[in-house]
Design a protein around this motif. Structure first.
Motif, PDB file in Angstrom:
ATOM      1  N   ARG A 225     -27.694  27.142  -0.911  1.00 10.67           N
ATOM      2  CA  ARG A 225     -27.956  28.536  -1.288  1.00 10.67           C
ATOM      3  C   ARG A 225     -29.273  29.022  -0.693  1.00 10.67           C
ATOM      4  NH1 ARG A 225     -28.762  30.229  -7.525  1.00 10.67           N
ATOM      5  NH2 ARG A 225     -30.792  29.279  -7.129  1.00 10.67           N
ATOM      6  N   ALA A 226     -30.294  28.178  -0.736  1.00 12.84           N
ATOM      7  CA  ALA A 226     -31.595  28.558  -0.183  1.00 12.84           C
ATOM      8  C   ALA A 226     -31.486  28.831   1.312  1.00 12.84           C
ATOM      9  CB  ALA A 226     -32.620  27.460  -0.455  1.00 12.84           C
ATOM     10  N   ALA A 227     -30.730  28.006   2.016  1.00 20.87           N
ATOM     11  CA  ALA A 227     -30.570  28.201   3.458  1.00 20.87           C
ATOM     12  C   ALA A 227     -29.779  29.477   3.744  1.00 20.87           C
ATOM     13  CB  ALA A 227     -29.860  26.996   4.064  1.00 20.87           C
ATOM     14  N   GLN A 228     -28.709  29.691   2.980  1.00 21.06           N
ATOM     15  CA  GLN A 228     -27.893  30.897   3.177  1.00 21.06           C
ATOM     16  C   GLN A 228     -28.692  32.162   2.905  1.00 21.06           C
ATOM     17  OE1 GLN A 228     -26.461  32.860   0.358  1.00 21.06           O
ATOM     18  NE2 GLN A 228     -25.412  34.259   1.754  1.00 21.06           N
ATOM     19  N   GLN A 229     -29.489  32.142   1.826  1.00 25.92           N
ATOM     20  CA  GLN A 229     -30.299  33.311   1.490  1.00 25.92           C
ATOM     21  C   GLN A 229     -31.442  33.512   2.478  1.00 25.92           C
ATOM     22  OE1 GLN A 229     -31.370  32.544  -2.628  1.00 25.92           O
ATOM     23  NE2 GLN A 229     -29.699  33.843  -3.356  1.00 25.92           N
ATOM     24  N   ALA A 230     -31.881  32.440   3.109  1.00 34.59           N
ATOM     25  CA  ALA A 230     -32.955  32.545   4.105  1.00 34.59           C
ATOM     26  C   ALA A 230     -32.437  33.065   5.432  1.00 34.59           C
ATOM     27  CB  ALA A 230     -33.628  31.194   4.295  1.00 34.59           C
ATOM     28  N   LEU A 291     -17.231  33.016 -21.996  1.00 37.92           N
ATOM     29  CA  LEU A 291     -18.188  33.116 -23.099  1.00 37.92           C
ATOM     30  C   LEU A 291     -19.367  32.175 -22.881  1.00 37.92           C
ATOM     31  CD1 LEU A 291     -15.771  33.340 -26.168  1.00 37.92           C
ATOM     32  CD2 LEU A 291     -17.022  35.201 -25.061  1.00 37.92           C
ATOM     33  N   LEU A 292     -19.072  30.984 -22.382  1.00 37.05           N
ATOM     34  CA  LEU A 292     -20.144  30.020 -22.114  1.00 37.05           C
ATOM     35  C   LEU A 292     -21.060  30.541 -21.012  1.00 37.05           C
ATOM     36  CD1 LEU A 292     -21.243  27.236 -22.857  1.00 37.05           C
ATOM     37  CD2 LEU A 292     -19.788  26.269 -21.071  1.00 37.05           C
ATOM     38  N   THR A 293     -20.457  31.200 -20.007  1.00 31.82           N
ATOM     39  CA  THR A 293     -21.257  31.792 -18.927  1.00 31.82           C
ATOM     40  C   THR A 293     -22.151  32.896 -19.482  1.00 31.82           C
ATOM     41  OG1 THR A 293     -19.550  31.298 -17.289  1.00 31.82           O
ATOM     42  CG2 THR A 293     -21.156  32.994 -16.716  1.00 31.82           C
ATOM     43  N   ARG A 294     -21.654  33.662 -20.453  1.00 32.04           N
ATOM     44  CA  ARG A 294     -22.478  34.703 -21.076  1.00 32.04           C
ATOM     45  C   ARG A 294     -23.661  34.073 -21.811  1.00 32.04           C
ATOM     46  NH1 ARG A 294     -24.871  39.094 -20.251  1.00 32.04           N
ATOM     47  NH2 ARG A 294     -25.414  40.287 -22.098  1.00 32.04           N
ATOM     48  N   TYR A 295     -23.410  32.987 -22.513  1.00 33.30           N
ATOM     49  CA  TYR A 295     -24.485  32.268 -23.203  1.00 33.30           C
ATOM     50  C   TYR A 295     -25.546  31.833 -22.197  1.00 33.30           C
ATOM     51  CZ  TYR A 295     -26.827  28.562 -25.865  1.00 33.30           C
ATOM     52  OH  TYR A 295     -27.777  27.781 -26.487  1.00 33.30           O
ATOM     53  N   GLN A 296     -25.099  31.242 -21.081  1.00 34.59           N
ATOM     54  CA  GLN A 296     -26.033  30.748 -20.072  1.00 34.59           C
ATOM     55  C   GLN A 296     -26.799  31.882 -19.398  1.00 34.59           C
ATOM     56  OE1 GLN A 296     -23.157  28.567 -17.790  1.00 34.59           O
ATOM     57  NE2 GLN A 296     -23.563  26.632 -18.844  1.00 34.59           N
ATOM     58  N   THR A 305     -35.288  32.003 -16.056  1.00 33.72           N
ATOM     59  CA  THR A 305     -34.718  31.173 -14.999  1.00 33.72           C
ATOM     60  C   THR A 305     -33.567  31.936 -14.323  1.00 33.72           C
ATOM     61  OG1 THR A 305     -33.259  30.125 -16.636  1.00 33.72           O
ATOM     62  CG2 THR A 305     -35.350  29.023 -16.150  1.00 33.72           C
ATOM     63  N   PRO A 306     -33.145  31.498 -13.125  1.00 33.53           N
ATOM     64  CA  PRO A 306     -32.060  32.216 -12.432  1.00 33.53           C
ATOM     65  C   PRO A 306     -30.771  32.254 -13.247  1.00 33.53           C
ATOM     66  CG  PRO A 306     -33.192  30.717 -10.936  1.00 33.53           C
ATOM     67  CD  PRO A 306     -33.709  30.409 -12.310  1.00 33.53           C
ATOM     68  N   LYS A 307     -30.096  33.401 -13.212  1.00 36.20           N
ATOM     69  CA  LYS A 307     -28.847  33.560 -13.952  1.00 36.20           C
ATOM     70  C   LYS A 307     -27.671  33.023 -13.139  1.00 36.20           C
ATOM     71  CE  LYS A 307     -30.316  37.864 -16.190  1.00 36.20           C
ATOM     72  NZ  LYS A 307     -29.967  39.280 -16.404  1.00 36.20           N
ATOM     73  N   PRO A 308     -26.610  32.569 -13.839  1.00 37.70           N
ATOM     74  CA  PRO A 308     -25.385  32.211 -13.108  1.00 37.70           C
ATOM     75  C   PRO A 308     -24.858  33.428 -12.359  1.00 37.70           C
ATOM     76  CG  PRO A 308     -25.289  31.500 -15.426  1.00 37.70           C
ATOM     77  CD  PRO A 308     -26.482  32.387 -15.295  1.00 37.70           C
ATOM     78  N   ASP A 309     -24.518  33.253 -11.113  1.00 36.27           N
ATOM     79  CA  ASP A 309     -24.058  34.383 -10.301  1.00 36.27           C
ATOM     80  C   ASP A 309     -22.830  33.947  -9.499  1.00 36.27           C
ATOM     81  OD1 ASP A 309     -23.632  36.474  -8.585  1.00 36.27           O
ATOM     82  OD2 ASP A 309     -25.747  36.784  -8.106  1.00 36.27           O
ATOM     83  N   PRO A 310     -21.617  34.223 -10.026  1.00 36.50           N
ATOM     84  CA  PRO A 310     -20.392  33.820  -9.318  1.00 36.50           C
ATOM     85  C   PRO A 310     -20.298  34.399  -7.911  1.00 36.50           C
ATOM     86  CG  PRO A 310     -19.906  34.472 -11.586  1.00 36.50           C
ATOM     87  CD  PRO A 310     -21.328  34.851 -11.326  1.00 36.50           C
ATOM     88  N   ALA A 313     -22.492  32.387  -5.673  1.00 32.80           N
ATOM     89  CA  ALA A 313     -21.884  31.088  -5.415  1.00 32.80           C
ATOM     90  C   ALA A 313     -20.754  31.218  -4.396  1.00 32.80           C
ATOM     91  CB  ALA A 313     -21.362  30.494  -6.721  1.00 32.80           C
ATOM     92  N   THR A 314     -19.999  32.316  -4.501  1.00 32.36           N
ATOM     93  CA  THR A 314     -18.925  32.559  -3.540  1.00 32.36           C
ATOM     94  C   THR A 314     -19.477  32.730  -2.131  1.00 32.36           C
ATOM     95  OG1 THR A 314     -17.482  33.575  -5.191  1.00 32.36           O
ATOM     96  CG2 THR A 314     -17.083  34.169  -2.897  1.00 32.36           C
ATOM     97  N   ALA A 315     -20.576  33.478  -2.012  1.00 34.93           N
ATOM     98  CA  ALA A 315     -21.185  33.702  -0.696  1.00 34.93           C
ATOM     99  C   ALA A 315     -21.637  32.386  -0.073  1.00 34.93           C
ATOM    100  CB  ALA A 315     -22.357  34.667  -0.828  1.00 34.93           C
ATOM    101  N   VAL A 316     -22.187  31.485  -0.887  1.00 34.22           N
ATOM    102  CA  VAL A 316     -22.641  30.189  -0.378  1.00 34.22           C
ATOM    103  C   VAL A 316     -21.449  29.349   0.071  1.00 34.22           C
ATOM    104  CG1 VAL A 316     -23.828  28.031  -0.963  1.00 34.22           C
ATOM    105  CG2 VAL A 316     -24.727  30.217  -1.785  1.00 34.22           C
ATOM    106  N   ARG A 317     -20.378  29.375  -0.739  1.00 36.09           N
ATOM    107  CA  ARG A 317     -19.177  28.617  -0.375  1.00 36.09           C
ATOM    108  C   ARG A 317     -18.585  29.129   0.944  1.00 36.09           C
ATOM    109  NH1 ARG A 317     -18.204  23.683  -2.735  1.00 36.09           N
ATOM    110  NH2 ARG A 317     -18.748  23.758  -4.940  1.00 36.09           N
ATOM    111  N   GLU A 318     -18.563  30.438   1.113  1.00 35.06           N
ATOM    112  CA  GLU A 318     -18.038  31.012   2.360  1.00 35.06           C
ATOM    113  C   GLU A 318     -18.931  30.645   3.544  1.00 35.06           C
ATOM    114  OE1 GLU A 318     -17.805  35.119   1.317  1.00 35.06           O
ATOM    115  OE2 GLU A 318     -15.733  34.960   0.604  1.00 35.06           O
ATOM    116  N   TRP A 319     -20.224  30.599   3.318  1.00 34.19           N
ATOM    117  CA  TRP A 319     -21.185  30.214   4.370  1.00 34.19           C
ATOM    118  C   TRP A 319     -20.930  28.771   4.794  1.00 34.19           C
ATOM    119  CZ3 TRP A 319     -25.330  26.648   4.112  1.00 34.19           C
ATOM    120  CH2 TRP A 319     -26.283  26.743   5.127  1.00 34.19           C
ATOM    121  N   MET A 320     -20.711  27.882   3.822  1.00 32.56           N
ATOM    122  CA  MET A 320     -20.433  26.472   4.148  1.00 32.56           C
ATOM    123  C   MET A 320     -19.079  26.329   4.828  1.00 32.56           C
ATOM    124  SD  MET A 320     -21.982  24.133   1.048  1.00 32.56           S
ATOM    125  CE  MET A 320     -20.901  24.827  -0.219  1.00 32.56           C
TER     126      MET A 320
END
Length: 325
Positions: A225-230, A291-296, A305-310, A313-320
């Motif tokens: 993710r760090a590499a993709q965002q960079a 619901l668990l994702t809402r809790y997190q 701290t960073p929030k879960p962001d589907p 995560a999708t963008a990183v998976r597509e990058w890989m």
């Protein structure tokens, strides 16, 4: 020669009104340096400087007695400022709490019966918050047939409000405290964990060894993710190296879980990633997971701290996927 200024000039220099200057003189806070033959008050530059200090301290909430002590050198300016800083910080915390309560009332169209509860939630001590979260996770993990370290891991997912929380953090805590006490929410999350860990494979997933492997894989994904965002190009050697390491680790993870080590299958799993695939459909249908994702997400807001962001995560998976194609 020490020049003297009439009260009108002093008012213009200090920003105080003439009546305020007279008041401070009558109260013995800053007395005139001298009087004209007609009895008009006059002040030298030292008195003017004292009046400017008086105005500043009054604006900061100091009392006349506090100011007298400072001017008489009975207390230091530092000590006075430290005392008032503590008072102001306490007031700021109260205002943030009130703002969070009011914003929640406006946003949720809160009933009169709920107002007292919301105020109570935002005023909880650290011990009270810990007790509430422990009760939630005790309910969720009751009867969960997994390694005992896993419920402990879930219990560690708790809010840590900073000493000076923002309004957003307080609002997130109010919502979190409400949902963990909601019977429907608690039951849905408990059922999700029972389904997820109700099989032999699920029980294995909850062992310390598999949790350690999962943490290692999470760190590799964070690197991706760090590499993709960079802005590292997906067709670069660096991107391919990262994606290859993620695939290799995924293969080892699966092997530890099923006994089947298939690096090619792990690579295909990344290359053939589809944002509208089965995983996305499963996430959309899983009420407990949502619901668990809402809790997190609320927990991340509270803890800063960073929030879960589907989507991320999708963008990183597509990058890989592009890196391995």
């Amino acid at each position: 020669m020490n020049e003297l200024y009439p009260i009108g000039d002093v008012a213009r220099r200090t920003g105080l009104s003439v009546s305020a200057i007279r008041f401070y003189a009558d109260e013995g806070v800053v007395t005139p340096t001298g009087l004209t033959e007609g009895g008009f008050r006059q002040y030298d530059v030292h008195a003017i400087a004292r009046l400017e200090l008086v105005r500043t301290l009054r604006d900061l909430g100091a009392s006349l007695d506090d100011i007298r002590q400072v001017l008489a050198a009975e207390t230091t300016l530092h000590d006075l400022a430290a005392t008032h800083l503590r008072l102001v910080e306490g007031q700021l915390r109260q205002f943030r709490a009130r703002r969070a309560v009011l914003r929640t009332i406006v946003r949720q169209h809160t009933t009169t019966e709920q107002v007292s509860l919301i105020h109570k939630l935002v005023s909880m001590s650290d011990d009270d918050r810990d007790r509430l979260i422990n009760q939630f996770w005790d309910f969720v993990t009751e009867g969960l047939d997994v390694h005992p370290s896993y419920p402990d891991r879930l219990h560690s997912q708790r809010p840590r409000l900073p000493e000076e929380p923002s309004t957003e953090q307080l609002e997130a805590w109010i919502e979190l405290a409400e949902i963990v006490q909601d019977e429907e929410f608690r039951t849905a999350v408990r059922d999700f964990f029972r389904r997820a860990f109700g099989t032999e494979k699920g029980k294995l997933m909850a062992t310390p060894e598999m949790m350690a492997r999962a943490e290692r894989h999470r760190k590799l994904l964070l690197e991706a993710r760090a590499a993709q965002q960079a802005g590292v190009p997906a067709d670069s050697r660096q991107a391919r190296d990262i994606a290859e390491r993620v695939a290799a680790d995924a293969a080892e993870f699966t092997a530890a879980l099923t006994g089947e080590h298939d690096p090619d299958r792990a690579r295909r799993g990344i290359v053939e990633f589809d944002r509208n695939g089965k995983a996305a459909q499963w996430r959309a249908k899983s009420t407990g997971l949502k619901l668990l994702t809402r809790y997190q997400s609320l927990l991340a807001t509270i803890n800063g701290t960073p929030k879960p962001d589907p989507d991320q995560a999708t963008a990183v998976r597509e990058w890989m996927a592009a890196a391995l194609s």
